[in-house]
Design an enzyme around this catalytic site. Sequence first.
Site, mmCIF file in Angstrom:
data_model
loop_
_atom_site.group_PDB
_atom_site.id
_atom_site.type_symbol
_atom_site.label_atom_id
_atom_site.label_comp_id
_atom_site.label_asym_id
_atom_site.label_seq_id
_atom_site.Cartn_x
_atom_site.Cartn_y
_atom_site.Cartn_z
ATOM 1 C CG ASP A 163 -2.103 -0.881 1.126
ATOM 2 O OD1 ASP A 163 -2.073 -1.797 0.284
ATOM 3 O OD2 ASP A 163 -3.068 -0.685 1.882
ATOM 4 C CG HIS A 174 1.904 0.312 4.475
ATOM 5 N ND1 HIS A 174 1.596 -0.636 5.421
ATOM 6 C CD2 HIS A 174 0.781 1.052 4.277
ATOM 7 C CE1 HIS A 174 0.317 -0.474 5.791
ATOM 8 N NE2 HIS A 174 -0.188 0.524 5.112
#
Length: 305
Positions: free
Chosen positions: A128, A273
């Site tokens: 992400d 992430h």
Amino acid sequence: MLSDRHTSRRLLLVAAGMSLLGVAGCRGSQGADGGSAAPGAEAAGAASDAPAAAPASGPSAASAPPTASAPPTSPAPSAAPSVPPSAAPSAAVASGSPVAAPRKVSAAESKPVYELDAERKVVALTIDDGPDPRHTPTVLALLEQYRIRATFFLIGENAVEHPDLVREIAARGHHIANHTWTHPDLRSLSDAKIRDELERTSDLLNKATGKPPTWFRAPGGDWSTVSLKIAADLGMRNMAWSVDPRDWARPGTAVITDRILKDVRPGAIVLNHDGGGDRSQTVAALKTYLPVLIDSGYYFTAPPG
């Protein structure tokens, strides 16, 4: 007698001249097939002997990308086998033009998906908040090393700043998905603002890769009834996760690794992430836990559309 000879000679010369004029006139007014040639035909014929120019890139020159497989009727998708990423970008990616319209998503399909098929030893790795020029290239190289296909949930304002990275992610065979334009809490936004966040990002990713995104993830997993409906209107299903190491908080490489290895199970969707700050701990954790999962018999996939 002399006069008759001169007269005959003059007649022969005149006849020869008329014959030559007739031949020249035929050559100038006929095409290759014997018909009348249009003005400029000779120039066109000369041009046809030159090497043909390379076709311009674009939707008409690009080969269409593979059509996404039809979504399953159940909200939880079945996992497809991991495929080795490709280092060469497709023509559609290089052209940067949309080639497909969003598909239809039913109300049942719009419900967030938290895991894949628990009967298979498969993991969906999701990344992400990118793309990020500091960490995304390293993550891509690592995935290439282990021949893993992942899903990248991209933020629009990051994607518009780094279009080359967006195209590289797609060119390497990974799944590109929508993570809003500015990463807001969707529950606090108006209907119009939510649509703008999602639609603007989908349009950008479509133009960058030649394919509209088919998955959406709400920042923080904070979906709302409106965001679920708008995502479906734009042809996207909603993907949550089942394993969250909270790597965004930077708890340390060992903590991230331990949390993932402790919580992972067949059908898990793992959240990591590569953007939103210093993600060096996440990168280091990936280097540690990916080979462990592979050695344990897991394989990786990007969920089908």
